[in-house]
Structures are given as C-alpha cells and as structure tokens.
Design an enzyme around this catalytic site. Structure first.
Site, PDB file in Angstrom:
ATOM      1  CB  ALA A  10      -0.925  -0.037   1.215  1.00  0.00           C
ATOM      2  CB  VAL A  11       3.323   2.652   2.413  1.00  0.00           C
ATOM      3  CG1 VAL A  11       4.227   3.879   2.496  1.00  0.00           C
ATOM      4  CG2 VAL A  11       2.314   2.660   3.558  1.00  0.00           C
ATOM      5  N   GLY A  12       4.279   1.611  -0.426  1.00  0.00           N
ATOM      6  CA  GLY A  12       5.287   1.642  -1.488  1.00  0.00           C
ATOM      7  C   GLY A  12       4.690   2.069  -2.826  1.00  0.00           C
ATOM      8  CG  ASP A  32       6.532  -6.843  -2.632  1.00  0.00           C
ATOM      9  OD1 ASP A  32       6.070  -5.839  -2.042  1.00  0.00           O
ATOM     10  OD2 ASP A  32       6.376  -8.012  -2.199  1.00  0.00           O
ATOM     11  NE  ARG A  88       2.880   4.741  13.693  1.00  0.00           N
ATOM     12  CZ  ARG A  88       2.003   5.552  14.272  1.00  0.00           C
ATOM     13  NH1 ARG A  88       1.885   5.588  15.578  1.00  0.00           N
ATOM     14  NH2 ARG A  88       1.219   6.318  13.536  1.00  0.00           N
ATOM     15  CG  ASN A  95       8.012  -4.741  10.050  1.00  0.00           C
ATOM     16  OD1 ASN A  95       7.689  -5.738   9.415  1.00  0.00           O
ATOM     17  ND2 ASN A  95       7.196  -3.721  10.208  1.00  0.00           N
ATOM     18  CG  ASP A 148       3.632  11.592  12.839  1.00  0.00           C
ATOM     19  OD1 ASP A 148       2.812  10.794  12.338  1.00  0.00           O
ATOM     20  OD2 ASP A 148       4.682  11.214  13.394  1.00  0.00           O
ATOM     21  NE  ARG A 151      -1.881  10.166   9.441  1.00  0.00           N
ATOM     22  CZ  ARG A 151      -1.366   8.953   9.521  1.00  0.00           C
ATOM     23  NH1 ARG A 151      -0.574   8.627  10.520  1.00  0.00           N
ATOM     24  NH2 ARG A 151      -1.653   8.048   8.599  1.00  0.00           N
ATOM     25  CG  HIS A 175       6.037   7.597  13.208  1.00  0.00           C
ATOM     26  ND1 HIS A 175       5.054   8.496  12.836  1.00  0.00           N
ATOM     27  CD2 HIS A 175       5.756   6.447  12.539  1.00  0.00           C
ATOM     28  CE1 HIS A 175       4.227   7.909  11.993  1.00  0.00           C
ATOM     29  NE2 HIS A 175       4.615   6.666  11.796  1.00  0.00           N
TER      30      HIS A 175
HETATM   31  N1  LIG Z   1       6.641   5.703   8.849  1.00  0.00           N
HETATM   32  C1  LIG Z   1       5.375   5.943   8.572  1.00  0.00           C
HETATM   33  O1  LIG Z   1       4.893   7.068   8.697  1.00  0.00           O
HETATM   34  C2  LIG Z   1       4.504   4.812   8.078  1.00  0.00           C
HETATM   35  C3  LIG Z   1       3.203   5.080   7.598  1.00  0.00           C
HETATM   36  C4  LIG Z   1       2.443   4.020   7.123  1.00  0.00           C
HETATM   37  C5  LIG Z   1       2.956   2.722   7.144  1.00  0.00           C
HETATM   38  N2  LIG Z   1       4.199   2.517   7.653  1.00  0.00           N
HETATM   39  C6  LIG Z   1       4.803   1.184   7.676  1.00  0.00           C
HETATM   40  O2  LIG Z   1       5.206   0.850   6.353  1.00  0.00           O
HETATM   41  C7  LIG Z   1       5.227  -0.570   6.221  1.00  0.00           C
HETATM   42  C8  LIG Z   1       4.453  -0.994   4.977  1.00  0.00           C
HETATM   43  O3  LIG Z   1       3.078  -0.734   5.129  1.00  0.00           O
HETATM   44  P1  LIG Z   1       2.051  -1.125   3.971  1.00  0.00           P
HETATM   45  O4  LIG Z   1       0.717  -0.654   4.417  1.00  0.00           O
HETATM   46  O5  LIG Z   1       2.578  -0.720   2.652  1.00  0.00           O
HETATM   47  O6  LIG Z   1       2.109  -2.726   4.075  1.00  0.00           O
HETATM   48  P2  LIG Z   1       1.771  -3.784   2.896  1.00  0.00           P
HETATM   49  O7  LIG Z   1       1.578  -5.094   3.559  1.00  0.00           O
HETATM   50  O8  LIG Z   1       0.685  -3.251   2.034  1.00  0.00           O
HETATM   51  O9  LIG Z   1       3.111  -3.817   2.022  1.00  0.00           O
HETATM   52  C9  LIG Z   1       4.322  -4.311   2.501  1.00  0.00           C
HETATM   53  C10 LIG Z   1       5.015  -4.994   1.339  1.00  0.00           C
HETATM   54  O10 LIG Z   1       6.321  -5.408   1.746  1.00  0.00           O
HETATM   55  C11 LIG Z   1       6.614  -6.610   1.059  1.00  0.00           C
HETATM   56  N3  LIG Z   1       7.733  -7.314   1.697  1.00  0.00           N
HETATM   57  C12 LIG Z   1       7.745  -8.026   2.844  1.00  0.00           C
HETATM   58  N4  LIG Z   1       8.977  -8.518   3.076  1.00  0.00           N
HETATM   59  C13 LIG Z   1       9.766  -8.089   2.065  1.00  0.00           C
HETATM   60  C14 LIG Z   1      11.138  -8.254   1.756  1.00  0.00           C
HETATM   61  N5  LIG Z   1      11.959  -8.946   2.533  1.00  0.00           N
HETATM   62  N6  LIG Z   1      11.613  -7.682   0.626  1.00  0.00           N
HETATM   63  C15 LIG Z   1      10.801  -6.977  -0.193  1.00  0.00           C
HETATM   64  N7  LIG Z   1       9.492  -6.778   0.060  1.00  0.00           N
HETATM   65  C16 LIG Z   1       8.974  -7.324   1.171  1.00  0.00           C
HETATM   66  C17 LIG Z   1       5.307  -7.384   1.110  1.00  0.00           C
HETATM   67  O11 LIG Z   1       5.269  -8.417   0.139  1.00  0.00           O
HETATM   68  C18 LIG Z   1       4.296  -6.275   0.861  1.00  0.00           C
HETATM   69  O12 LIG Z   1       3.948  -6.148  -0.506  1.00  0.00           O
HETATM   70  C19 LIG Z   1       4.644  -1.133   7.532  1.00  0.00           C
HETATM   71  O13 LIG Z   1       5.686  -1.491   8.407  1.00  0.00           O
HETATM   72  C20 LIG Z   1       3.878   0.063   8.085  1.00  0.00           C
HETATM   73  O14 LIG Z   1       3.723  -0.007   9.485  1.00  0.00           O
HETATM   74  C21 LIG Z   1       4.978   3.529   8.106  1.00  0.00           C
END
Ligand SMILES: NC(=O)c1ccc[n+]([C@@H]2O[C@H](COP(=O)([O-])OP(=O)(O)OC[C@H]3O[C@@H](n4cnc5c(N)ncnc54)[C@H](O)[C@@H]3O)[C@@H](O)[C@H]2O)c1
Length: 306
Positions: A10-12, A32, A88, A95, A148, A151, A175
C-alpha cells in the site's frame, strides 16, 4: 535520478505513484518479495502515465537487487503494517529482520545511496539501519514527522475551520501514539499563533487527535493508511532529488542535539541533494522538553528490543 522503493504494498505503491506524478525522477524501481506483485503494480501505474501526464519510468522487480543498482535514493517500506488495536512497536519482531536484510542488499548495489526508512516501528528501524550499515548519518532518514505534521495541519485546519494552506505546524519526537510532540505553541494561521483562535481545550484535542491519527485510520481501514504516508515520502524524495533545502521533521541520529545521543528520533532537518544537510535546533519550552524526554524513553525502550 533513479529511485528504488522496496515494498510494493500500500505505502510503497502510493509513494511510487506520487513520485511519478510529480515528474522529477527518470526512473522508479519498485521491488517486492512477492512473485510478480511489483511487476503488476508497476504496469498498472505505467498505464496511468498518459492519463496523469508523467514520463517517469516505473519498473517492477521480484527481489532482484541488481535492477536497483546505482539508485540515488532508496525507500524502505517492506514489512508488515499494523492491524486495528496494534501499536507500531509490536511490529518489531518481523520488520527488524526484513529491514536489516533489505538495507544491506540495497547498499551492495547502490553504495552511495540515501536511504529513507518508512517501515515501523520507524525510529527504531532507522536506528537499526544506522547500526547495521555504518552509512554516514546524513544518508539515513526516517519518515514519520512529515506525515504526523500533515495530520496535525489537517486537524488544525478542521478546528480553525480554515483552509489547510492557511495553516503551518510541525510534529517532532517519536513516531508513535504516545511519542509524538505536536508543537501547538509554534503552530500558526498565516503567521498568527493558533492560540489566538483556539482555546487550550480545543488545542489539546487537536494534539490528541494528531497523536492517534494513524490508529484512527487503522481502525477505519482495517490496516494502516497509505495515501498520506506515500505523499509524505514523495515530499522527502523530491526535496532531496531537486536539492530543495526544505525543512521537514525526520527521524535522524542525534549526537548532542536536543540534549540526546545515540537515538534516532524526529527533529527538524533541512533536506537537499546530500540528504540531511542540517539538523535544526529550535528553542523548546519546559513542557515541550519534558515531552521530548518522555518520547525518547519510549523510543529507547523499543530500541532495547533490538
Ligand atoms: N513511517 C510511517 O509514517 C509509516 C506510515 C504508514 C505505514 N508505515 C509502515 O510501512 C510498512 C508498509 O506498510 P504497507 O501498508 O505498505 O504494508 P503492505 O503489507 O501493504 O506492504 C508491505 C510490502 O512489503 C513486502 N515485503 C515483505 N517482506 C519483504 C522483503 N523482505 N523484501 C521486499 N518486500 C517485502 C510485502 O510483500 C508487501 O507487498 C509497515 O511497516 C507500516 O507499518 C509507516
């Protein structure tokens, strides 16, 4: 300018989309571990190029780091997001392993890259990248404060019944739901302190709503949010890529600043072509200092779990 985004979830994917739409990068590699997933996201995004008017090439790859070679900036979003009711910090077990392996693979192919860490618990993951890679501190940036702060501005605009473009404000500190330090004293509406318009009670409400901003969305969505996180990352990437010298609160290794050492935590920094070009020390009042000290305790407790 070549940018790699690890994690096409989602985020990527949201981050890759915003980078492309802003049209400042020649190439974005989306990587990924899930077979075909990044390729699919990249193809879907590329099919928006003629509609959204961008020329950035987005390429998807399954775990092939050779395709990320010589990236100027690498963003790490790989890992699990939280589910409703989770903090978190609870994500650290899974992670930490992912972030450590991913950062080492990235540096192998892009030794001069700047790394932006997004995976949670973000301050601890940023610290982990410092400890495990030994990259200079100006090339490791944790993204949390930019989100943040966005927001915070959203909540301030809501309370003021003002357009968001009228509002300025910043969140420093960790965070996390308890660690964020929204600087209400320094927040303004067109240079006028927001305390001129809002009561203390209303400002406290804004502060509390900001701190649980992520948790509120996680409850509504069933997983953590992605549009604002992706947009916040793209802002940092653009500031570096275009040498904008913009100020954002980011998680950065402190060495004496704010009276802290050996911790990555949110503080205002200037971002330009070299990554973190300066840590800005602002004068905090006693309450804000105490809040920062408490916040740092929380981050250190999570770091200890590493
Ligand atoms: N810092 C921030 O402000 C913030 C905000 C939102 C989310 N996040 C964090 O970002 C992270 C991702 O969130 P998301 O919603 O995109 O999750 P998501 O599950 O939608 O996506 C994560 C992706 O990482 C991939 N992945 C897992 N292990 C891997 C590896 N070893 N190599 C390559 N890819 C790998 C998964 O296949 C998946 O597609 C989470 O840890 C979330 O808590 C941080």
């Amino acid at each position: 300018m070549k940018i790699t985004v690890v994690g096409a979830g989602a985020v990527g994917a949201s981050c890759a989309e915003y980078i492309a739409i802003k049209n400042f990068a020649s190439e974005v590699v989306l990587l990924d571990i899930k077979e075909g997933f990044a390729e699919g996201k990249a193809m879907d995004l590329m099919q928006t190029a003629s509609l959204n008017g961008f020329d950035t090439k987005i390429k998807g790859v399954t775990n092939d780091y050779s395709k990320t070679a010589n990236s100027d900036i690498c963003v790490i979003t790989s890992g699990i997001p939280r589910k409703p009711g989770m903090t978190r910090e609870e994500l650290i077990g899974i992670n930490a392993g992912i972030v450590k392996t991913v950062s080492s693979s990235l540096i192998q192919h892009s030794p001069n890259t700047i790394i932006i860490v997004v995976s949670n618990p973000m301050d601890t993951m940023t610290y982990l990248v410092h400890k495990s890679t030994n990259l200079p501190k100006h090339r490791i940036i944790g993204m949390g404060g930019a989100l943040d702060s966005a927001r915070f501005k959203y909540r301030l605009a809501e309370a003021l019944d003002a357009p968001i473009s009228d509002v300025d404000g910043m969140v420093i500190g960790g965070h996390s739901d308890t660690g964020m330090v929204p600087l209400t004293r320094l927040a303004t509406r067109n240079s006028v302190p927001v305390s001129k318009f809002l009561s203390n009670d209303r400002l406290n409400q804004v502060m509390e709503d900001t701190k649980v901003g992520g948790a509120t969305l996680t409850k509504l969505l069933g997983t953590s949010a992605w549009y604002a996180p992706g947009a916040a990352v793209s802002g940092l990437v653009q500031a570096i890529a275009c040498d904008q010298k913009k100020m954002f609160p980011c998680s950065v290794l402190l060495e004496g600043e704010y009276g802290m050492n050996d911790i990555c935590i949110g503080a205002p920094v200037i971002l330009g072509r070299n990554g973190i070009e300066k840590i800005v020390e602002i004068e905090l009042n006693d309450a804000e200092k105490a809040h920062m000290v408490e916040s740092a305790k929380g981050v250190r407790a999570t770091n200890d779990l590493l």
